[in-house]
Design an enzyme around this catalytic site. Sequence first.
Site, PDB file in Angstrom:
ATOM      1  N   HIS A   1       0.833  -1.199   0.000  1.00  0.00           N
ATOM      2  CA  HIS A   1       0.000   0.000   0.000  1.00  0.00           C
ATOM      3  C   HIS A   1       0.873   1.256   0.000  1.00  0.00           C
ATOM      4  CE1 HIS A   1      -3.176  -2.819   1.252  1.00  0.00           C
ATOM      5  NE2 HIS A   1      -4.006  -1.921   0.763  1.00  0.00           N
TER       6      HIS A   1
ATOM      7  N   LYS B   1      -0.765   4.885   4.476  1.00  0.00           N
ATOM      8  CA  LYS B   1      -1.612   3.924   5.184  1.00  0.00           C
ATOM      9  C   LYS B   1      -1.048   3.666   6.574  1.00  0.00           C
ATOM     10  CE  LYS B   1      -3.952  -0.535   4.745  1.00  0.00           C
ATOM     11  NZ  LYS B   1      -5.257   0.065   5.113  1.00  0.00           N
TER      12      LYS B   1
END
Length: 238
Positions: free
Chosen positions: A135, A139
């Site tokens: 990600h 995040k």
Amino acid sequence: MQITIIGYGRMGREVEAMASSKGHEVVLRIDKDNRDMLDSPVFSQTNVAIEFSTPETAFDNISGCIMKGIPVVSGTTGWIERLPEIVNMVKKEDGSFLYASNFNIGVNILFSLNKRLASIMNGFPSYEVNIEEKHHIRKKDAPSGTAISLAEDIIRECEAYESWYLNRASSNGRIGIHSVREGDIPGTHRIEWNSDSDSLVLEHEAHSREGFALGAIFAAEYIQKRKGVFTMSDLLGF
């Protein structure tokens, strides 16, 4: 449908754009600086709230919606140890709640394939599973909620595994989840089953955040006139 967006970051903005493209109206945007708007008359007239905030604020945001009788869809991860409290609250207040660790339609197909493959692997103990998720650098939680869901589904379906741990290889009944945070990656999840002779791989790569936003709108449409606790499996039928 009149929608309140709770958590007006990049995902919240994607949801707003998708809602408009589907003919819905975003009547209120609530973020950390105006959370008091949960008590506003405008919010009380909302058909559905869509919540993409932070692990620290998700429980209060969701419970605030339920206590005011507003159906709520949440995609925030990193807080689900308190999910049973929300489930009990929904039952007590006759509310409406849909939670998903990932609203992307392709990811939910991956969930179904992952469970089926994990069940098959009960008959082939020579294979060992590992999970990788990638990600963007913003995040906050690791591993991702999606990776946790994938691991927990494997644990339920495959007798060889009983728990998972982070950033270590699978061993002794524990599934290794490797988390990567780099660049602006929307989300990639890879489940790899390896034996001495070959490998089987299930992988989903998101190309943008639009797929997550579209799934959240579908979820909002689904629950606005329903009562109870729902998942994407209820919406999609698998």
